[in-house]
Motif scaffolding. Structure first.
Motif, PDB file in Angstrom:
ATOM      1  N   LYS A   1       1.134   4.143  -2.716  1.00  0.00           N
ATOM      2  CA  LYS A   1       0.902   5.518  -2.308  1.00  0.00           C
ATOM      3  C   LYS A   1       2.046   6.578  -2.837  1.00  0.00           C
ATOM      4  O   LYS A   1       1.802   7.575  -3.223  1.00  0.00           O
ATOM      5  CB  LYS A   1       0.536   5.733  -0.787  1.00  0.00           C
ATOM      6  CG  LYS A   1       0.208   7.093  -0.403  1.00  0.00           C
ATOM      7  CD  LYS A   1       0.100   6.860   1.105  1.00  0.00           C
ATOM      8  CE  LYS A   1      -0.772   6.046   1.700  1.00  0.00           C
ATOM      9  NZ  LYS A   1      -0.880   6.115   3.234  1.00  0.00           N
TER      10      LYS A   1
ATOM     11  N   LEU B   1      -7.438   7.401  -3.036  1.00  0.00           N
ATOM     12  CA  LEU B   1      -6.296   7.747  -3.913  1.00  0.00           C
ATOM     13  C   LEU B   1      -6.345   6.909  -5.313  1.00  0.00           C
ATOM     14  O   LEU B   1      -5.862   7.684  -6.118  1.00  0.00           O
ATOM     15  CB  LEU B   1      -5.059   7.303  -3.240  1.00  0.00           C
ATOM     16  CG  LEU B   1      -4.640   8.034  -1.947  1.00  0.00           C
ATOM     17  CD1 LEU B   1      -3.435   7.280  -1.476  1.00  0.00           C
ATOM     18  CD2 LEU B   1      -4.228   9.339  -2.310  1.00  0.00           C
TER      19      LEU B   1
ATOM     20  N   LEU C   1      -6.332   1.733  -0.193  1.00  0.00           N
ATOM     21  CA  LEU C   1      -6.051   2.762  -1.187  1.00  0.00           C
ATOM     22  C   LEU C   1      -7.453   3.512  -1.722  1.00  0.00           C
ATOM     23  O   LEU C   1      -7.552   4.751  -2.082  1.00  0.00           O
ATOM     24  CB  LEU C   1      -5.159   2.587  -2.122  1.00  0.00           C
ATOM     25  CG  LEU C   1      -3.722   2.140  -1.933  1.00  0.00           C
ATOM     26  CD1 LEU C   1      -2.770   1.463  -2.876  1.00  0.00           C
ATOM     27  CD2 LEU C   1      -2.931   3.539  -1.159  1.00  0.00           C
TER      28      LEU C   1
ATOM     29  N   GLU D   1       0.872  -1.308  -0.033  1.00  0.00           N
ATOM     30  CA  GLU D   1      -0.012  -0.068  -0.120  1.00  0.00           C
ATOM     31  C   GLU D   1       0.773   1.156   0.106  1.00  0.00           C
ATOM     32  O   GLU D   1       0.740   2.281  -0.762  1.00  0.00           O
ATOM     33  CB  GLU D   1      -0.971   0.037   1.297  1.00  0.00           C
ATOM     34  CG  GLU D   1      -1.821   1.216   1.376  1.00  0.00           C
ATOM     35  CD  GLU D   1      -2.520   1.293   2.702  1.00  0.00           C
ATOM     36  OE1 GLU D   1      -2.932   2.171   3.024  1.00  0.00           O
ATOM     37  OE2 GLU D   1      -2.956  -0.019   3.181  1.00  0.00           O
TER      38      GLU D   1
END
Length: 241
Positions: free
Chosen positions: A19, A62, A57, A15
């Motif tokens: 990110k 995102l 996410l 993750e």
């Protein structure tokens, strides 16, 4: 690569790596991510582990999943501050986006009892009912319905409402807009809202109802809007009193 000996969960490491790619610009808004299978093969982990990272996410806003197409990097949300009364056009221009509108309906109808009460006019008094899709850089942001007393705001045309309504009211009619009350609540998009906003049915949306007043207290309009939850957010500064 990930460190399987680390105390940090593997899904969290994946993750964080994705990110960081988004934050650094390696992955840009609109870019499609690898499939769960491809990530699983790349990191040598189970698809379930990858799925947990992807879902986290998505929850953070995102990335988003598009059924039948894949997973994509989310566009940055448009932020509107709640400490001032601005128009949609002003909001978009402040953020460097080109505002535009697609007119769905424009008509004059007699005010119902409920509308008349809210606008402090007599029942059956003519009101404009204007329904538009509001866009920023040609991306649908909101569905907006305005109800305005026709005897107060004279001379409205389809051409005027496609552009900035507030600009016409303030600069052509010289009416002074003072303040508004606004209610915001969460909901999910129905079929019609999903089609007009170009999102999946049941996607999160923000329902906003606003009543705007002139500086002398005269009700100017009732506005009911459905904003895309993935493209819009509100910000407010709160002082302790």
């Amino acid at each position: 690569m990930i460190d399987k000996s680390s105390p940090l969960p593997i899904y969290y490491q994946i993750e964080e790596q994705i990110k960081q790619q988004i934050v650094s610009g390696i992955l840009e808004p609109g870019d499609m991510l690898r499939s769960e299978r491809e990530y699983a093969e790349y990191y040598q982990v189970s698809r379930m582990t990858v799925r947990q990272a992807i879902n986290n996410l998505v929850a953070l806003g995102l990335i988003y999943k598009k059924k039948g197409s894949g997973t994509f990097v989310q566009e940055q949300k448009i932020e509107q501050a709640l400490h001032g009364l601005t128009s949609f056009t002003e909001d978009m221009k402040t953020r460097g986006l080109e505002p535009s509108s697609h007119l769905i309906d424009f008509k004059i109808v007699p005010a119902s009892q409920g509308i008349a009460t809210e606008l402090k006019i007599k029942e059956h008094t003519p009101v404009y009912e204007i329904k538009r899709i509001r866009l920023g850089d040609d991306v649908p942001i909101a569905i907006e319905t305005n109800i305005i007393p026709a005897n107060l705001v004279l001379g409205l045309t389809e051409e005027i409402v496609i552009n900035s309504l507030y600009n016409y009211i303030e600069n052509k009619l010289h009416l002074r807009i003072g303040n508004a009350t606004q209610i915001i609540e969460s909901a999910t998009a129905n079929k019609t809202e999903a089609e007009l906003l170009e999102i999946e049915k049941q996607s999160p949306i923000l329902l906003i109802e606003r009543k705007t007043y002139l500086t002398d207290g005269t009700p100017l309009e009732i506005v009911k809007s459905s904003y895309r939850g993935d493209r819009y957010k509100f910000m407010i500064n709160i002082n302790r009193t």
